[in-house]
Design a protein around this motif. Structure first.
Motif, mmCIF file in Angstrom:
data_model
loop_
_atom_site.group_PDB
_atom_site.id
_atom_site.type_symbol
_atom_site.label_atom_id
_atom_site.label_comp_id
_atom_site.label_asym_id
_atom_site.label_seq_id
_atom_site.Cartn_x
_atom_site.Cartn_y
_atom_site.Cartn_z
ATOM 1 N N ASP A 152 -17.223 10.444 64.006
ATOM 2 C CA ASP A 152 -18.179 9.505 64.584
ATOM 3 C C ASP A 152 -18.414 8.308 63.661
ATOM 4 O O ASP A 152 -18.532 7.160 64.125
ATOM 5 C CB ASP A 152 -19.508 10.217 64.876
ATOM 6 N N ILE A 153 -18.498 8.567 62.347
ATOM 7 C CA ILE A 153 -18.693 7.458 61.412
ATOM 8 C C ILE A 153 -17.491 6.526 61.436
ATOM 9 O O ILE A 153 -17.633 5.294 61.442
ATOM 10 C CB ILE A 153 -18.944 7.988 59.985
ATOM 11 N N ASN A 154 -16.295 7.105 61.472
ATOM 12 C CA ASN A 154 -15.084 6.279 61.524
ATOM 13 C C ASN A 154 -15.054 5.421 62.787
ATOM 14 O O ASN A 154 -14.696 4.238 62.733
ATOM 15 C CB ASN A 154 -13.840 7.161 61.455
ATOM 16 N N TYR A 155 -15.434 6.012 63.917
ATOM 17 C CA TYR A 155 -15.469 5.255 65.166
ATOM 18 C C TYR A 155 -16.532 4.161 65.110
ATOM 19 O O TYR A 155 -16.321 3.051 65.612
ATOM 20 C CB TYR A 155 -15.746 6.185 66.354
ATOM 21 N N PHE A 156 -17.668 4.475 64.507
ATOM 22 C CA PHE A 156 -18.744 3.487 64.413
ATOM 23 C C PHE A 156 -18.308 2.308 63.534
ATOM 24 O O PHE A 156 -18.516 1.138 63.896
ATOM 25 C CB PHE A 156 -20.009 4.122 63.843
ATOM 26 N N VAL A 157 -17.704 2.619 62.376
ATOM 27 C CA VAL A 157 -17.228 1.565 61.479
ATOM 28 C C VAL A 157 -16.199 0.687 62.192
ATOM 29 O O VAL A 157 -16.250 -0.547 62.120
ATOM 30 C CB VAL A 157 -16.619 2.175 60.200
ATOM 31 N N ASP A 158 -15.274 1.333 62.902
ATOM 32 C CA ASP A 158 -14.242 0.582 63.620
ATOM 33 C C ASP A 158 -14.865 -0.303 64.707
ATOM 34 O O ASP A 158 -14.445 -1.446 64.912
ATOM 35 C CB ASP A 158 -13.239 1.557 64.248
ATOM 36 N N THR A 159 -15.876 0.229 65.397
ATOM 37 C CA THR A 159 -16.547 -0.537 66.453
ATOM 38 C C THR A 159 -17.246 -1.762 65.881
ATOM 39 O O THR A 159 -17.132 -2.873 66.426
ATOM 40 C CB THR A 159 -17.573 0.356 67.181
ATOM 41 N N LYS A 209 -24.307 -4.825 71.586
ATOM 42 C CA LYS A 209 -22.879 -4.749 71.911
ATOM 43 C C LYS A 209 -22.222 -3.595 71.164
ATOM 44 O O LYS A 209 -21.384 -2.876 71.719
ATOM 45 C CB LYS A 209 -22.191 -6.074 71.556
ATOM 46 N N VAL A 210 -22.611 -3.410 69.912
ATOM 47 C CA VAL A 210 -22.075 -2.288 69.123
ATOM 48 C C VAL A 210 -22.483 -0.961 69.758
ATOM 49 O O VAL A 210 -21.662 -0.050 69.915
ATOM 50 C CB VAL A 210 -22.573 -2.360 67.663
ATOM 51 N N LYS A 211 -23.761 -0.837 70.125
ATOM 52 C CA LYS A 211 -24.240 0.408 70.738
ATOM 53 C C LYS A 211 -23.491 0.715 72.027
ATOM 54 O O LYS A 211 -23.106 1.862 72.285
ATOM 55 C CB LYS A 211 -25.745 0.302 71.022
ATOM 56 N N GLU A 212 -23.283 -0.303 72.833
ATOM 57 C CA GLU A 212 -22.611 -0.099 74.124
ATOM 58 C C GLU A 212 -21.166 0.342 73.931
ATOM 59 O O GLU A 212 -20.722 1.325 74.553
ATOM 60 C CB GLU A 212 -22.657 -1.397 74.927
ATOM 61 N N LEU A 213 -20.451 -0.354 73.079
ATOM 62 C CA LEU A 213 -19.047 -0.033 72.867
ATOM 63 C C LEU A 213 -18.882 1.324 72.191
ATOM 64 O O LEU A 213 -18.001 2.115 72.555
ATOM 65 C CB LEU A 213 -18.382 -1.125 72.020
ATOM 66 N N PHE A 214 -19.751 1.606 71.218
ATOM 67 C CA PHE A 214 -19.686 2.889 70.517
ATOM 68 C C PHE A 214 -19.970 4.039 71.484
ATOM 69 O O PHE A 214 -19.276 5.073 71.460
ATOM 70 C CB PHE A 214 -20.696 2.904 69.372
ATOM 71 N N ALA A 215 -20.963 3.884 72.344
ATOM 72 C CA ALA A 215 -21.291 4.924 73.324
ATOM 73 C C ALA A 215 -20.126 5.176 74.272
ATOM 74 O O ALA A 215 -19.832 6.329 74.625
ATOM 75 C CB ALA A 215 -22.533 4.520 74.112
ATOM 76 N N GLN A 216 -19.429 4.129 74.666
ATOM 77 C CA GLN A 216 -18.268 4.268 75.555
ATOM 78 C C GLN A 216 -17.159 5.055 74.875
ATOM 79 O O GLN A 216 -16.528 5.921 75.486
ATOM 80 C CB GLN A 216 -17.757 2.889 75.966
ATOM 81 N N ARG A 217 -16.927 4.775 73.617
ATOM 82 C CA ARG A 217 -15.865 5.462 72.876
ATOM 83 C C ARG A 217 -16.194 6.933 72.676
ATOM 84 O O ARG A 217 -15.349 7.805 72.888
ATOM 85 C CB ARG A 217 -15.645 4.787 71.518
ATOM 86 N N ALA A 237 -18.130 8.806 74.401
ATOM 87 C CA ALA A 237 -18.146 9.524 75.680
ATOM 88 C C ALA A 237 -16.757 10.015 76.086
ATOM 89 O O ALA A 237 -16.626 10.980 76.834
ATOM 90 C CB ALA A 237 -18.728 8.630 76.771
ATOM 91 N N ARG A 238 -15.725 9.336 75.607
ATOM 92 C CA ARG A 238 -14.360 9.716 75.966
ATOM 93 C C ARG A 238 -13.785 10.804 75.067
ATOM 94 O O ARG A 238 -12.693 11.316 75.321
ATOM 95 C CB ARG A 238 -13.445 8.482 75.902
ATOM 96 N N LEU A 239 -14.535 11.188 74.044
ATOM 97 C CA LEU A 239 -14.014 12.152 73.078
ATOM 98 C C LEU A 239 -14.298 13.588 73.507
ATOM 99 O O LEU A 239 -15.239 13.864 74.253
ATOM 100 C CB LEU A 239 -14.630 11.900 71.706
ATOM 101 N N SER A 240 -13.482 14.486 73.004
ATOM 102 C CA SER A 240 -13.656 15.910 73.278
ATOM 103 C C SER A 240 -13.801 16.651 71.952
ATOM 104 O O SER A 240 -13.119 16.343 70.965
ATOM 105 C CB SER A 240 -12.444 16.456 74.039
ATOM 106 N N ASP A 241 -14.695 17.658 71.945
ATOM 107 C CA ASP A 241 -14.874 18.442 70.725
ATOM 108 C C ASP A 241 -13.606 19.219 70.371
ATOM 109 O O ASP A 241 -13.425 19.615 69.212
ATOM 110 C CB ASP A 241 -16.039 19.422 70.897
ATOM 111 N N ALA A 242 -12.744 19.442 71.346
ATOM 112 C CA ALA A 242 -11.489 20.147 71.074
ATOM 113 C C ALA A 242 -10.638 19.379 70.070
ATOM 114 O O ALA A 242 -9.861 19.968 69.303
ATOM 115 C CB ALA A 242 -10.714 20.360 72.372
ATOM 116 N N GLU A 243 -10.810 18.052 70.050
ATOM 117 C CA GLU A 243 -10.034 17.217 69.127
ATOM 118 C C GLU A 243 -10.418 17.470 67.674
ATOM 119 O O GLU A 243 -9.633 17.195 66.763
ATOM 120 C CB GLU A 243 -10.251 15.745 69.459
#
Length: 234
Positions: A60-67, A89-97, A99-105
């Motif tokens: 999540d931190i990596n995705y947030f930094v990238d966003t 804009k950061v909150k919106e884009l981060f939430a979208q990303r 939401a597409r993730l799975s804990d299986a990953e």
């Protein structure tokens, strides 16, 4: 908020990622200790849940930094007033990303995979083999073997954080191989395995798995060598 403040915050988050990685290594060490002393310790499941939670936080931190980096890069090319909508804009884009993730990953996270490999390897040893391997090896034999087993092919010194390449099965120090991969990619080139004679011409970060067992062996070797040197001085 200025862009310089944003970049400062991102630097702090990246430092947190390093600390998180160290924490995951410690969790794996504790789990391996439990396996070696108690074959089926119930604490292993709790430690596995802990390292999965750490993997989620790391992801999540990596995705947030990238966003944030993506959004601020767009702002740089626009008018200063665009900064006012940066947070939303950061909150919106981060939430979208997210939401597409799975804990299986999370089970594919490098340190989670290393945790499982380490536990499985440790559980296959009986207590006598583990003791001989970790504590009772002859110091002279250990010192002789170190140069071959523990030396990074890139730095030519003893590895600190060894990682194993899942494709060609060679080991490197994590910092050295990641630095080489990123340097080659910045040059628009593939990274060849630095081991002489290896045919792997495309080493990727996703191929690298931390080798916690080898790391423990290196640490034990250092302790034995230090003890041996102390005895010689006396």
């Amino acid at each position: 908020m200025s862009l310089s403040a944003v970049h400062g915050t991102l630097s702090s988050l990246k430092s947190c990622l390093e600390d998180l990685g160290t924490g995951m290594d410690i969790v794996t060490d504790v789990a391996m200790d439990l396996v070696e002393t108690e074959a089926m310790s119930p604490g292993i499941k709790e430690l596995e849940a802990t390292i999965l939670e750490c993997a989620r936080l790391d992801r999540d931190i990596n995705y947030f930094v990238d966003t944030v980096q993506q959004v601020t890069a767009e702002v740089n090319a626009q008018q200063p007033e665009a900064m006012f909508g940066l947070s939303d804009k950061v909150k919106e884009l981060f939430a979208q990303r997210i939401a597409r993730l799975s804990d299986a990953e999370l089970h594919n996270h490098g340190k989670v995979m290393a945790f499982k490999v380490s536990i499985n390897s440790s559980s296959r040893r009986d207590s006598q083999e583990a003791s001989e391997d970790m504590e009772e090896l002859d110091e002279d034999i250990a010192v002789t073997q170190t140069q071959d087993n523990f030396t990074c092919p890139l730095t030519q010194v003893e590895m600190v954080n060894p990682v194993k390449n899942n494709k060609c099965h060679h080991h490197y120090d994590e910092g050295a191989i990641l630095g080489l991969i990123r340097k080659r990619h910045s040059q628009k080139k593939k990274c060849r395995c630095p081991v002489v004679g290896c045919g792997n011409t495309d080493v990727k970060e996703s191929d690298l798995i931390p080798d916690q067992i080898l790391r423990r062996k290196i640490q034990n070797h250092k302790r034995r060598s230090k003890k041996l040197n102390t005895v010689d001085l006396n």
